[in-house]
Design an enzyme around this catalytic site. Sequence first.
Site, PDB file in Angstrom:
ATOM      1  N   SER A 230     -17.405  -1.863 -64.334  1.00 33.61           N
ATOM      2  CA  SER A 230     -16.135  -1.157 -64.346  1.00 33.61           C
ATOM      3  C   SER A 230     -15.230  -1.710 -65.444  1.00 33.61           C
ATOM      4  CB  SER A 230     -15.506  -1.250 -62.950  1.00 33.61           C
ATOM      5  OG  SER A 230     -14.447  -0.352 -62.803  1.00 33.61           O
ATOM      6  N   ASP A 453     -20.016   9.377 -61.359  1.00 32.93           N
ATOM      7  CA  ASP A 453     -19.088   8.293 -61.071  1.00 32.93           C
ATOM      8  C   ASP A 453     -17.657   8.787 -61.290  1.00 32.93           C
ATOM      9  OD1 ASP A 453     -17.649   5.937 -60.889  1.00 32.93           O
ATOM     10  OD2 ASP A 453     -18.833   4.848 -62.368  1.00 32.93           O
ATOM     11  N   HIS A 482     -20.258   3.912 -57.792  1.00 31.18           N
ATOM     12  CA  HIS A 482     -19.616   3.128 -58.836  1.00 31.18           C
ATOM     13  C   HIS A 482     -20.203   1.718 -58.843  1.00 31.18           C
ATOM     14  CE1 HIS A 482     -16.552   1.891 -61.623  1.00 31.18           C
ATOM     15  NE2 HIS A 482     -16.076   0.983 -60.793  1.00 31.18           N
TER      16      HIS A 482
END
Length: 533
Positions: A230, A453, A482
Amino acid sequence: MRAAAARYGTAGSLVLTALVAAPAGTASGAPPSPEAHGTAVAAQRAATAGIRWGTCPEAEGLPPSVRCGTVAVPLDYAHPDGKRIKLTVSRTKATKKSADKAVPRQGALVFNPGGPGASGTYFPLVGVLPEWKRIAAAYDLVGYAPRGVGRSAPLSCQDPKKFGKAPTQAPTHPDASYKKERIAQAKSYARGCAARNPGLRHYTSLNNARDLEVLRAALGEKKLTFMGASYGTYFGALYATLFPSHVRRMVFDSAVNPDPRQIWYANNLDQSAAFEHRWADFRAWVAKHDKTYHLGGTPDEVLRSYEKVRAELAHKPAGGKVGPGQLQAAFLRAGYYDDYWPRRASALSAYLKGDPKPLVEQAAPEPRAAAEEENGSAVYTAVECNDASWPTDFATWDRDNSRLARVAPFETWDNAWMNLPCAYWQAPRQQPLDVRTSPGTLPPTLILAAERDAATPYEGARELHHRLADSVLVTEEGAGTHGIAGGPNACVNKHLDAYLLDGRVPVRRAACAPHKEPKPSTGVRASELPRER
């Protein structure tokens, strides 16, 4: 994420000389920036000092098998002799136990889970999981708390009790009165951040990348092996741009779009749009299992069931703590991870049948976590607000989010409120670095992305792939979880192992079929399930 002084003293001096002579990101012969020089000085010091590993502080909640230490970094890299802060680091050594006897030890694998504002000190614990055992046999698994997080010079912007106040409303189409209230809250939050944190302007993604370079030196690693998930992919990409000659291997899992024009206002709008698609995926799954949940046989019928619960909670919060705001936050997590789908659907179904307990268990704030959550929010806000320019007039926010909420109501305004303090931020703003490398500058790097995502929309992975020459993109098609490294998809994990253990990557791109959808279940309480992420 660390190492020893004796092994690295000489190499540290060589690195300092090289960086000062031609710091990464500048033309050869050009004078280094103060930050580049400061990074080199800090890296040399860290290489000399190394990391003293010992028992982890009780606050970390880690077992004796994990060892902890600290590494000192400058608060301001332009002044490396000024104030320094200490980052908390955790490590387990390579197990050297693998079914594959040919797997050699390969140094340290440093991990960041994202945020901004998340701690990775738990990362060494993954080595006992089947999906990670081969990697744990070859690498020391190193986690750390970035600057501002946990015990690493923590930030705080308001009283945690006020931050965790519940229940709250969360209108999908807020009226003028509600907007005025949230503007006042955002201004107050921004003022609180500035007043409580004198060094606030130094909490940035660029400094996170520089901290990573100092951590590499402290670990005694000549080159860095790093995996970021991320937000961790963004400052990992900054690191690759600033220090390309120090990269050994890098994994970018669920990539943020690094285009400077996207950081961060536009990225958040794209994220809100993507969550609407993922919210639709969840409702379609629930509808498919209507015999289990009785929430409706179509996605629209499921939405009506959700909105019915939302309306009831607005008038009478469940357990006195779960209002529309807490409901939305709980179901937002289902947008991140589809393994939450059965428990969320069960809680919604139970509530409509007259039992609010599962919903309260899953959505009510946990008082013991208030300080940690406020800290994470403070770091998130500081880094994103400091990193780039944001619109400073609410009229722009109102126009863009009102327009988007007409087609993507699920997350749009809650996302806007979370970021609105950036409109009134008092610290200086930075110009985002243009992430870009030329062919041959970096060794091959691996990008992993799920096609649906929502937190980091797939376009971000494609943009990073375009900007990092010699990168390879592996896509989990038709899936939306994710963070997919070391998860349930064996195809993805095969590419991860091949890269980290042998340096092998596909030619340019590869695709994996989606992992299996979760199976429906009902009647399970949150207390009987694994702790939520």
